[in-house]
Design an enzyme around this catalytic site. Structure first.
Site, PDB file in Angstrom:
ATOM      1  N   TYR A  52       0.830  -1.222   0.000  1.00 22.76           N
ATOM      2  CA  TYR A  52       0.000   0.000   0.000  1.00 22.76           C
ATOM      3  C   TYR A  52       0.860   1.267   0.000  1.00 22.76           C
ATOM      4  O   TYR A  52       0.505   2.274  -0.607  1.00 22.76           O
ATOM      5  CB  TYR A  52      -0.991  -0.033   1.176  1.00 22.76           C
ATOM      6  CG  TYR A  52      -2.092  -1.040   0.918  1.00 22.76           C
ATOM      7  CD1 TYR A  52      -2.015  -2.332   1.434  1.00 22.76           C
ATOM      8  CD2 TYR A  52      -3.156  -0.728   0.078  1.00 22.76           C
ATOM      9  CE1 TYR A  52      -2.983  -3.284   1.155  1.00 22.76           C
ATOM     10  CE2 TYR A  52      -4.139  -1.672  -0.212  1.00 22.76           C
ATOM     11  CZ  TYR A  52      -4.044  -2.946   0.316  1.00 22.76           C
ATOM     12  OH  TYR A  52      -4.997  -3.882   0.003  1.00 22.76           O
ATOM     13  N   GLN A  88     -15.308   2.356  -6.024  1.00 19.00           N
ATOM     14  CA  GLN A  88     -14.606   1.196  -5.454  1.00 19.00           C
ATOM     15  C   GLN A  88     -13.109   1.509  -5.357  1.00 19.00           C
ATOM     16  O   GLN A  88     -12.370   0.746  -4.756  1.00 19.00           O
ATOM     17  CB  GLN A  88     -14.800  -0.044  -6.331  1.00 19.00           C
ATOM     18  CG  GLN A  88     -16.247  -0.465  -6.496  1.00 19.00           C
ATOM     19  CD  GLN A  88     -16.377  -1.602  -7.497  1.00 19.00           C
ATOM     20  OE1 GLN A  88     -16.315  -2.777  -7.155  1.00 19.00           O
ATOM     21  NE2 GLN A  88     -16.529  -1.228  -8.753  1.00 19.00           N
ATOM     22  N   HIS A 106     -14.549   1.225  -0.635  1.00 20.08           N
ATOM     23  CA  HIS A 106     -13.432   0.326  -0.299  1.00 20.08           C
ATOM     24  C   HIS A 106     -12.322   1.055   0.435  1.00 20.08           C
ATOM     25  O   HIS A 106     -11.200   0.556   0.523  1.00 20.08           O
ATOM     26  CB  HIS A 106     -12.873  -0.327  -1.577  1.00 20.08           C
ATOM     27  CG  HIS A 106     -13.814  -1.317  -2.174  1.00 20.08           C
ATOM     28  ND1 HIS A 106     -13.656  -1.826  -3.452  1.00 20.08           N
ATOM     29  CD2 HIS A 106     -14.939  -1.898  -1.684  1.00 20.08           C
ATOM     30  CE1 HIS A 106     -14.632  -2.680  -3.708  1.00 20.08           C
ATOM     31  NE2 HIS A 106     -15.432  -2.730  -2.665  1.00 20.08           N
ATOM     32  N   CYS A 117      -7.548   3.035  18.471  1.00 25.48           N
ATOM     33  CA  CYS A 117      -8.746   3.855  18.773  1.00 25.48           C
ATOM     34  C   CYS A 117      -9.807   3.770  17.679  1.00 25.48           C
ATOM     35  O   CYS A 117     -10.912   4.289  17.834  1.00 25.48           O
ATOM     36  CB  CYS A 117      -8.346   5.323  19.010  1.00 25.48           C
ATOM     37  SG  CYS A 117      -7.870   6.180  17.495  1.00 25.48           S
TER      38      CYS A 117
HETATM   39  N1  APR Z   1     -12.134   2.994 -19.469  1.00 26.86           N
HETATM   40  C1  APR Z   1     -13.170   2.314 -18.888  1.00 26.86           C
HETATM   41  N2  APR Z   1     -13.058   1.051 -18.415  1.00 26.86           N
HETATM   42  C2  APR Z   1     -11.851   0.458 -18.547  1.00 26.86           C
HETATM   43  C3  APR Z   1     -10.737   1.084 -19.145  1.00 26.86           C
HETATM   44  C4  APR Z   1     -10.921   2.411 -19.613  1.00 26.86           C
HETATM   45  N3  APR Z   1      -9.922   3.098 -20.191  1.00 26.86           N
HETATM   46  N4  APR Z   1      -9.688   0.219 -19.131  1.00 26.86           N
HETATM   47  C5  APR Z   1     -10.141  -0.908 -18.535  1.00 26.86           C
HETATM   48  N5  APR Z   1     -11.446  -0.780 -18.189  1.00 26.86           N
HETATM   49  C6  APR Z   1     -12.323  -1.755 -17.535  1.00 26.86           C
HETATM   50  C7  APR Z   1     -11.969  -3.199 -17.804  1.00 26.86           C
HETATM   51  O1  APR Z   1     -12.592  -3.650 -18.988  1.00 26.86           O
HETATM   52  C8  APR Z   1     -12.555  -3.883 -16.563  1.00 26.86           C
HETATM   53  O2  APR Z   1     -13.910  -4.268 -16.800  1.00 26.86           O
HETATM   54  O3  APR Z   1     -12.174  -1.573 -16.145  1.00 26.86           O
HETATM   55  C9  APR Z   1     -12.534  -2.790 -15.491  1.00 26.86           C
HETATM   56  C10 APR Z   1     -11.526  -3.048 -14.390  1.00 26.86           C
HETATM   57  O4  APR Z   1     -11.954  -4.183 -13.688  1.00 26.86           O
HETATM   58  P1  APR Z   1     -11.143  -4.625 -12.399  1.00 26.86           P
HETATM   59  O5  APR Z   1      -9.680  -4.587 -12.670  1.00 26.86           O
HETATM   60  O6  APR Z   1     -11.764  -5.897 -11.904  1.00 26.86           O
HETATM   61  O7  APR Z   1     -11.394  -3.442 -11.343  1.00 26.86           O
HETATM   62  P2  APR Z   1     -12.682  -3.228 -10.449  1.00 26.86           P
HETATM   63  O8  APR Z   1     -13.923  -3.715 -11.137  1.00 26.86           O
HETATM   64  O9  APR Z   1     -12.670  -1.825  -9.984  1.00 26.86           O
HETATM   65  O10 APR Z   1     -12.382  -4.190  -9.174  1.00 26.86           O
HETATM   66  C11 APR Z   1     -13.299  -4.115  -8.110  1.00 26.86           C
HETATM   67  O11 APR Z   1     -11.844  -5.548  -6.799  1.00 26.86           O
HETATM   68  O12 APR Z   1      -9.677  -5.984  -6.276  1.00 26.86           O
HETATM   69  C12 APR Z   1     -10.844  -5.454  -5.785  1.00 26.86           C
HETATM   70  O13 APR Z   1     -11.125  -3.776  -4.191  1.00 26.86           O
HETATM   71  C13 APR Z   1     -10.648  -4.008  -5.472  1.00 26.86           C
HETATM   72  O14 APR Z   1     -12.090  -2.130  -5.912  1.00 26.86           O
HETATM   73  C14 APR Z   1     -11.508  -3.293  -6.495  1.00 26.86           C
HETATM   74  C15 APR Z   1     -12.560  -4.325  -6.811  1.00 26.86           C
END
Ligand code: APR
Length: 229
Positions: A52, A88, A106, A117
């Protein structure tokens, strides 16, 4: 006409922040079981803090993109009802673009939670073993204020109320694979409008009435322009 917008990692992709499940995404580089669960933190806190700390430091090298800016514009200009942005993402790009009515379900990279605390406080540097809570002063009891797998997301009650009353739900840049966010589209009124913005079909694509298949930096400004016309 109340509006709820949900964003995922895809909205920050064009700002240079890796998504999680795209090709080369974060979870293909590091196993989430080793850095994003309470068990991982208990087993090896230094490894989790380092994961992180690196992502927090990276925020200083990226900037909001036109999609973040368009959502901030929409919030400022939206006079036809309530507006809520649920993200998220744990990055601060929505805030830096000017979004205010924003809930980080998140948690946030730029915040530390005190295990002594319970307070969460703004935090921009690395979290070290000697780092002390700014609320209670206890040292060595800070963790990232990020919701790990197996933990409850934040603000769920407020989010569920907003979803139940919205007339338009827009989901941007999320793969629809992580709950409860993936299920939000099923919680909106039957006659509400639903739009998914994503270059690919998300796992929840079938639940959306409309799809804008393109990058957020193009499709979000376009949708905002339509909504504000
Ligand atoms: N514009 C829009 N969407 C996009 C772009 C872009 N330029 N590039 C990629 N994507 C899309 C991908 O197609 C995919 O569907 O963004 C999405 C990313 O998906 P994930 O990587 O799974 O991310 P997310 O859905 O936010 O994950 C949810 O999972 O790991 C946990 O807590 C973490 O908040 C996260 C949660």
């Amino acid at each position: 006409m109340n509006l709820v917008v949900l964003t995922g990692a895809g909205i920050s992709a064009e700002s240079g922040l890796a998504t999680f499940r795209d090709l080369g995404g974060t979870w293909s580089q590091v196993r989430l079981e080793e850095v994003a669960t309470p068990e991982a933190f208990l087993a090896d806190p230094a490894r989790v803090q380092a994961f992180y700390d690196a992502r927090r430091a990276q925020l200083r090298r990226v900037a909001p993109n036109p999609a973040h800016e368009a959502l901030a514009r929409l919030e400022r200009a939206w006079t036809r009802g309530d507006f809520l942005l649920v993200t998220q993402n744990v990055d601060d790009l929505h805030e830096r673009a000017g979004s205010r009515r924003l809930l980080h379900m998140h948690g946030e990279l730029r915040s530390a939670r005190c295990l002594a605390c319970g307070a969460d406080s703004p935090w921009d540097e690395d979290i070290r073993p000697e780092s002390a809570c700014t609320a209670c002063g206890t040292a060595g009891r800070l963790r990232p204020h990020v919701v790990w797998f197996g933990e409850m997301p934040l603000y769920m009650e407020a989010i569920e109320v907003a979803l139940s009353r919205c007339a338009l739900f827009v989901s941007i840049g999320t793969s629809g694979q992580v709950w409860p966010a993936a299920g939000f589209v099923r919680m909106i009124p039957r006659d509400a409008r639903s739009v998914e913005i994503n270059p690919e079909r998300s796992q929840m694509a079938d639940a959306f009435a409309e799809h804008r298949r393109g990058p957020a930096s193009v499709e979000v400004p376009r949708l905002v322009a339509e909504l504000l016309a």
